[in-house]
Design a protein around this motif. Sequence first.
Motif, short mmCIF file in Angstrom:
data_model
loop_
_atom_site.label_atom_id
_atom_site.label_comp_id
_atom_site.label_asym_id
_atom_site.label_seq_id
_atom_site.Cartn_x
_atom_site.Cartn_y
_atom_site.Cartn_z
N GLY A 88 50.98 13.55 29.95
CA GLY A 88 51.04 12.14 29.32
C GLY A 88 50.27 12.19 28.06
N PRO A 89 49.15 12.64 28.00
CA PRO A 89 48.48 12.38 26.61
C PRO A 89 48.87 13.36 25.60
CG PRO A 89 46.91 12.30 28.47
CD PRO A 89 48.09 12.73 29.07
N VAL A 90 49.46 14.74 25.92
CA VAL A 90 49.66 15.50 24.74
C VAL A 90 51.15 15.14 24.17
CG1 VAL A 90 50.75 17.14 26.27
CG2 VAL A 90 49.82 17.82 24.08
N THR A 91 52.04 14.78 25.16
CA THR A 91 53.40 14.18 24.88
C THR A 91 53.44 12.97 23.83
OG1 THR A 91 53.98 13.30 26.79
CG2 THR A 91 54.57 15.70 26.59
N GLY A 92 52.52 12.17 24.52
CA GLY A 92 52.09 10.89 23.67
C GLY A 92 51.68 11.03 22.21
N ARG A 93 50.89 11.91 22.05
CA ARG A 93 50.52 12.44 20.91
C ARG A 93 51.85 13.00 19.98
NH1 ARG A 93 46.34 17.06 18.54
NH2 ARG A 93 47.03 17.19 16.46
N LEU A 94 52.38 13.85 20.53
CA LEU A 94 53.67 14.28 19.76
C LEU A 94 54.57 13.34 19.42
CD1 LEU A 94 55.23 16.56 18.78
CD2 LEU A 94 56.07 17.02 20.92
N LEU A 95 54.86 12.43 20.29
CA LEU A 95 55.91 11.32 20.08
C LEU A 95 55.15 10.25 18.89
CD1 LEU A 95 56.78 8.16 20.72
CD2 LEU A 95 58.51 9.94 20.76
N ALA A 96 53.88 10.04 18.89
CA ALA A 96 53.27 9.08 17.88
C ALA A 96 53.31 9.81 16.72
CB ALA A 96 51.77 8.69 18.36
N GLU A 97 53.43 10.98 16.72
CA GLU A 97 53.28 11.87 15.28
C GLU A 97 54.97 11.77 14.75
OE1 GLU A 97 49.87 15.13 15.92
OE2 GLU A 97 51.72 15.49 16.40
N LEU A 98 55.57 11.85 15.67
CA LEU A 98 57.02 11.61 15.04
C LEU A 98 57.53 10.19 14.66
CD1 LEU A 98 58.87 13.83 17.96
CD2 LEU A 98 58.50 14.54 15.72
N VAL A 99 56.92 9.09 15.49
CA VAL A 99 57.23 7.72 14.97
C VAL A 99 56.84 7.57 13.76
CG1 VAL A 99 56.76 5.38 15.66
CG2 VAL A 99 57.58 7.19 17.46
N LEU A 103 57.84 0.73 26.44
CA LEU A 103 58.23 0.38 27.52
C LEU A 103 57.70 1.42 28.81
CD1 LEU A 103 61.74 -0.70 26.91
CD2 LEU A 103 59.77 -2.16 27.12
N GLY A 104 57.10 1.00 29.72
CA GLY A 104 56.51 1.91 30.83
C GLY A 104 54.98 1.98 30.72
N ALA A 105 54.42 1.55 31.78
CA ALA A 105 53.06 1.90 31.76
C ALA A 105 52.31 2.63 32.75
CB ALA A 105 52.21 0.55 31.95
N GLY A 106 53.22 3.88 32.88
CA GLY A 106 52.62 5.01 33.57
C GLY A 106 51.82 5.70 32.72
N ILE A 107 51.14 6.91 33.25
CA ILE A 107 50.41 7.84 32.33
C ILE A 107 51.17 8.40 31.06
CG2 ILE A 107 51.32 10.04 33.37
CD1 ILE A 107 47.70 9.21 32.23
N VAL A 108 52.33 8.53 30.93
CA VAL A 108 53.10 8.82 29.65
C VAL A 108 53.07 7.63 28.69
CG1 VAL A 108 55.09 9.55 28.71
CG2 VAL A 108 54.55 10.57 30.91
N GLY A 109 53.47 6.33 29.42
CA GLY A 109 53.55 5.30 28.52
C GLY A 109 52.23 4.85 27.85
N VAL A 110 51.20 4.67 28.72
CA VAL A 110 49.79 4.26 28.40
C VAL A 110 49.28 5.38 27.20
CG1 VAL A 110 47.38 3.92 29.26
CG2 VAL A 110 49.33 3.17 30.52
N SER A 111 49.49 6.52 27.50
CA SER A 111 49.04 7.33 26.59
C SER A 111 49.92 7.27 25.23
CB SER A 111 49.28 8.93 27.05
OG SER A 111 48.63 9.26 28.29
N THR A 112 51.10 7.07 25.21
CA THR A 112 52.14 6.96 24.04
C THR A 112 51.45 5.74 23.17
OG1 THR A 112 53.87 7.96 25.19
CG2 THR A 112 54.27 6.43 23.07
#
Length: 414
Positions: free
Chosen positions: A385-396, A8-17
């Motif tokens: 955005g991209p680096v926190t998207g990576r961290l979140l994806a690794e956790l999920v 949910l959310g298509a800003g830089i954080v959401g798109v990167s996630t």
Amino acid sequence: MHCQTIVLGAGIVGVSTALHLQARGRQVILIDRDAPGSGTSHGNAGLIERSSVIPYAFPRNVGALLRYGLNRQPDVRYSLLHLPKAAPWLLRYWRQSAPGRLAGAAADMLPLVQRCVEEHDLFIEAAELGGLVQAKGWIEVYRDPALFDQAKDEVKGLARYGLRYEILERDQLQAREQRLGSDVIGGIHWLDPKTVSDPGALTRGYAALFVKRGGQFLHGDARSLRQLDGHWQVTSQRGPVSADEVVACLGPQSAELYAPLGYHFPLGIKRGYHMHYATRGDARLEHSVCDTQGGYVLAPMARGVRLTTGIEFAASDAPGNEIQLQRCEALARQLFPALGERLDDTPWLGRRPCMPDMRPVIGPAPRHKGLWFNFGHAHHGLTLGPVTGRLLAELVTGQTPFTDPAPYSAARFD
């Protein structure tokens, strides 16, 4: 419709996630009520800020506090009507800005900041967006000799971070930026960051890469999120979308989702403005330039020179107020005399989602299985955005995270 993960959310954080989850095998649907990159991701200063190793802290100096209290500074402005509501959050922010706690925040944020450029580079190359990005760094300029001397001393204290920079005396600075005003006495050129000439286009380019790789983007309202029979469901333009897990990357609108679920995170909003300007004659601004005393940035953008302001504390939904922009514009015309007429009909108003401890919220919701958060990036949404998207994806996905996620846990507020 059903997928494995809704973002949910298509800003830089959401798109990167969404991109990082997709790269790890997840079937992802990205949902936003607006087009990708049309919110805060559109209006920032375009800095991928590798050099920002110390978070923006609340001032502790009594003299500075008194100056800000008069509400006449260009870098920070507050609404008197909003101040009583904001006061508890500001007090918490002030406490977290004490030297020891600030050092702790810097240490916790460093693993994210260190990887910000390389994580962007992977997306930039894959999406073929190199034309939007420059590797020239940005320049911090000074008009006051005492402040310039202080900055030189502070730079030496950052040696352990391995940052690349050049201290520019007056002549060196004028050679690098020939159109700056004569009252500028020097600057610091930070060389590690990259700059983006159209941040909104960069986010849209990342979203296009997500779709090209098989992802779906749908218009929908995150506020419709419901948990039904062990699944999460959101209403979209194509009807209900369900998934086993959902990631909320809603930036300044995050409270609209988490508050109805019973969470009470101390999310504050720092508002900011931008305006684009033409330049006179054949004048060019070669680098993004930050006026340290004015608290604004002048950045060469695709549309012209973008002036982005500092911080305004006001109700998130309050109408825009030009006072801060007018103050900064007056200073900017002295700093860069070739600044021409305004190109936008009205100033753009954005909202930065900020946590008082200067760390984002990244990780699982404490009391709802399958719900994940990635918000609260403050001034550095584009950067992180991209680096926190990576961290979140690794956790999920159950991978070993590249850094300890504990400092960003939602449970620290629960």
